[in-house]
Design a protein around this motif. Structure first.
Motif, short mmCIF file in Angstrom:
data_model
loop_
_atom_site.label_atom_id
_atom_site.label_comp_id
_atom_site.label_asym_id
_atom_site.label_seq_id
_atom_site.Cartn_x
_atom_site.Cartn_y
_atom_site.Cartn_z
N THR A 140 -36.09 -70.01 -34.77
CA THR A 140 -37.03 -71.10 -35.03
C THR A 140 -37.60 -70.97 -36.43
OG1 THR A 140 -37.57 -71.28 -32.68
CG2 THR A 140 -39.16 -72.22 -34.23
N ARG A 141 -37.92 -69.75 -36.83
CA ARG A 141 -38.46 -69.52 -38.18
C ARG A 141 -37.45 -70.02 -39.23
NH1 ARG A 141 -42.25 -65.96 -40.80
NH2 ARG A 141 -41.48 -65.35 -42.84
N THR A 142 -36.19 -69.71 -39.05
CA THR A 142 -35.16 -70.16 -39.99
C THR A 142 -35.10 -71.68 -40.03
OG1 THR A 142 -33.87 -68.15 -39.64
CG2 THR A 142 -32.69 -70.05 -40.52
N ALA A 143 -35.14 -72.32 -38.85
CA ALA A 143 -35.09 -73.79 -38.79
C ALA A 143 -36.31 -74.41 -39.47
CB ALA A 143 -35.00 -74.25 -37.34
N VAL A 144 -37.48 -73.81 -39.26
CA VAL A 144 -38.71 -74.33 -39.88
C VAL A 144 -38.64 -74.15 -41.40
CG1 VAL A 144 -41.20 -73.93 -40.13
CG2 VAL A 144 -40.17 -74.07 -37.85
N LEU A 145 -38.23 -72.99 -41.86
CA LEU A 145 -38.13 -72.76 -43.31
C LEU A 145 -37.11 -73.71 -43.95
CD1 LEU A 145 -38.35 -68.88 -43.44
CD2 LEU A 145 -39.94 -70.50 -44.50
N ASP A 146 -35.99 -73.92 -43.29
CA ASP A 146 -34.99 -74.86 -43.81
C ASP A 146 -35.58 -76.26 -43.93
OD1 ASP A 146 -33.09 -72.87 -43.97
OD2 ASP A 146 -32.04 -73.47 -42.13
N ILE A 177 -42.55 -73.52 -32.93
CA ILE A 177 -42.64 -74.12 -34.26
C ILE A 177 -44.07 -73.98 -34.80
CG2 ILE A 177 -42.53 -76.30 -35.56
CD1 ILE A 177 -40.25 -77.09 -33.57
N VAL A 178 -45.04 -74.30 -33.97
CA VAL A 178 -46.44 -74.19 -34.38
C VAL A 178 -46.78 -72.74 -34.70
CG1 VAL A 178 -48.84 -74.44 -33.60
CG2 VAL A 178 -47.18 -76.26 -33.15
N ASN A 179 -46.31 -71.81 -33.87
CA ASN A 179 -46.57 -70.39 -34.13
C ASN A 179 -45.96 -69.93 -35.45
OD1 ASN A 179 -48.02 -70.17 -31.76
ND2 ASN A 179 -46.31 -69.35 -30.59
N VAL A 180 -44.75 -70.41 -35.74
CA VAL A 180 -44.11 -70.07 -37.02
C VAL A 180 -44.93 -70.64 -38.18
CG1 VAL A 180 -42.08 -70.51 -38.46
CG2 VAL A 180 -41.78 -69.79 -36.08
N LEU A 181 -45.41 -71.87 -38.04
CA LEU A 181 -46.22 -72.46 -39.11
C LEU A 181 -47.50 -71.67 -39.34
CD1 LEU A 181 -45.71 -76.24 -38.31
CD2 LEU A 181 -44.86 -75.00 -40.33
N PHE A 182 -48.14 -71.24 -38.25
CA PHE A 182 -49.34 -70.41 -38.39
C PHE A 182 -49.00 -69.08 -39.08
CE2 PHE A 182 -51.52 -72.79 -34.81
CZ PHE A 182 -52.55 -73.29 -35.60
N GLN A 183 -47.89 -68.47 -38.70
CA GLN A 183 -47.48 -67.21 -39.32
C GLN A 183 -47.18 -67.40 -40.80
OE1 GLN A 183 -47.51 -64.24 -37.82
NE2 GLN A 183 -46.90 -63.20 -39.70
N LEU A 184 -46.49 -68.48 -41.16
CA LEU A 184 -46.20 -68.75 -42.57
C LEU A 184 -47.49 -68.98 -43.36
CD1 LEU A 184 -43.06 -71.04 -42.19
CD2 LEU A 184 -43.12 -68.70 -43.12
N ASN A 197 -52.89 -83.16 -40.53
CA ASN A 197 -51.55 -82.75 -40.06
C ASN A 197 -50.53 -82.72 -41.20
OD1 ASN A 197 -52.26 -82.30 -37.39
ND2 ASN A 197 -51.95 -84.44 -36.84
N ARG A 198 -50.92 -82.05 -42.27
CA ARG A 198 -50.02 -81.92 -43.43
C ARG A 198 -49.92 -80.45 -43.80
NH1 ARG A 198 -52.46 -84.31 -48.03
NH2 ARG A 198 -54.38 -83.68 -47.03
N LEU A 199 -48.90 -80.12 -44.58
CA LEU A 199 -48.79 -78.78 -45.13
C LEU A 199 -48.39 -78.86 -46.58
CD1 LEU A 199 -45.66 -77.67 -45.67
CD2 LEU A 199 -45.64 -77.50 -43.21
N ARG A 200 -48.73 -77.82 -47.31
CA ARG A 200 -48.33 -77.68 -48.71
C ARG A 200 -47.44 -76.46 -48.81
NH1 ARG A 200 -53.00 -77.91 -51.38
NH2 ARG A 200 -52.56 -79.99 -52.11
N ARG A 201 -46.26 -76.64 -49.38
CA ARG A 201 -45.33 -75.53 -49.62
C ARG A 201 -45.89 -74.69 -50.77
NH1 ARG A 201 -40.59 -78.33 -50.57
NH2 ARG A 201 -41.17 -78.50 -52.72
N LYS A 202 -45.92 -73.38 -50.59
CA LYS A 202 -46.45 -72.48 -51.63
C LYS A 202 -45.39 -71.48 -52.05
CE LYS A 202 -50.80 -71.32 -51.42
NZ LYS A 202 -52.04 -70.71 -50.95
N ASN A 203 -45.37 -70.35 -51.44
CA ASN A 203 -44.45 -69.26 -51.81
C ASN A 203 -43.52 -68.93 -50.65
OD1 ASN A 203 -45.78 -68.79 -54.35
ND2 ASN A 203 -47.43 -67.89 -53.17
N LEU A 204 -42.50 -69.74 -50.48
CA LEU A 204 -41.58 -69.52 -49.36
C LEU A 204 -40.78 -68.25 -49.57
CD1 LEU A 204 -40.16 -73.09 -48.69
CD2 LEU A 204 -42.01 -71.91 -47.51
N PRO A 205 -40.53 -67.51 -48.49
CA PRO A 205 -39.70 -66.30 -48.62
C PRO A 205 -38.26 -66.68 -48.93
CG PRO A 205 -40.29 -66.69 -46.33
CD PRO A 205 -41.02 -67.71 -47.15
N ASN A 206 -37.58 -65.81 -49.67
CA ASN A 206 -36.15 -66.02 -49.95
C ASN A 206 -35.35 -65.70 -48.70
OD1 ASN A 206 -36.59 -66.66 -52.64
ND2 ASN A 206 -36.59 -64.51 -53.24
#
Length: 89
Positions: free
Chosen positions: A27-33, A60-67, A79-88
């Motif tokens: 799920t984390r991979t799908a969310v990051l993609d 999905i929500v848990n992954v978003l909270f973790q990110l 209900n928005r998010l801002r992309r900051k420093n995504l892991p490689n």
């Protein structure tokens, strides 16, 4: 309306206690993609694609909270998010 800027619930930390491995890792991979495909600031409703792909909405929500905790994204009001420093990957 969900307030996405609230702290991560304890259940989210427990679900991702394995560091995002296993099913939560998929799920984390799908969310990051999905985040990478979106503009810098995007609606969380854009994650319907990930739900429709068979991923559990709670994961999905848990992954978003973790990110957010990791500083990879910022959860914003409305209900928005801002992309900051995504892991490689």
């Amino acid at each position: 309306m969900t307030n996405w800027s609230s702290p991560m619930p304890p259940s989210a930390e427990a679900t991702l206690a394995d560091g995002g491995q296993g099913m939560a890792g998929d799920t984390r991979t799908a969310v990051l993609d999905r985040i990478r495909d979106l503009p810098e600031v995007a609606s969380l409703y854009e994650f319907a694609v990930v739900v429709n792909a068979g991923h559990d909405q709670d994961r999905i929500v848990n992954v978003l909270f973790q990110l957010a905790k990791e500083g990879a994204v910022e959860l914003l009001t409305g209900n928005r998010l801002r992309r900051k420093n995504l892991p490689n990957m």
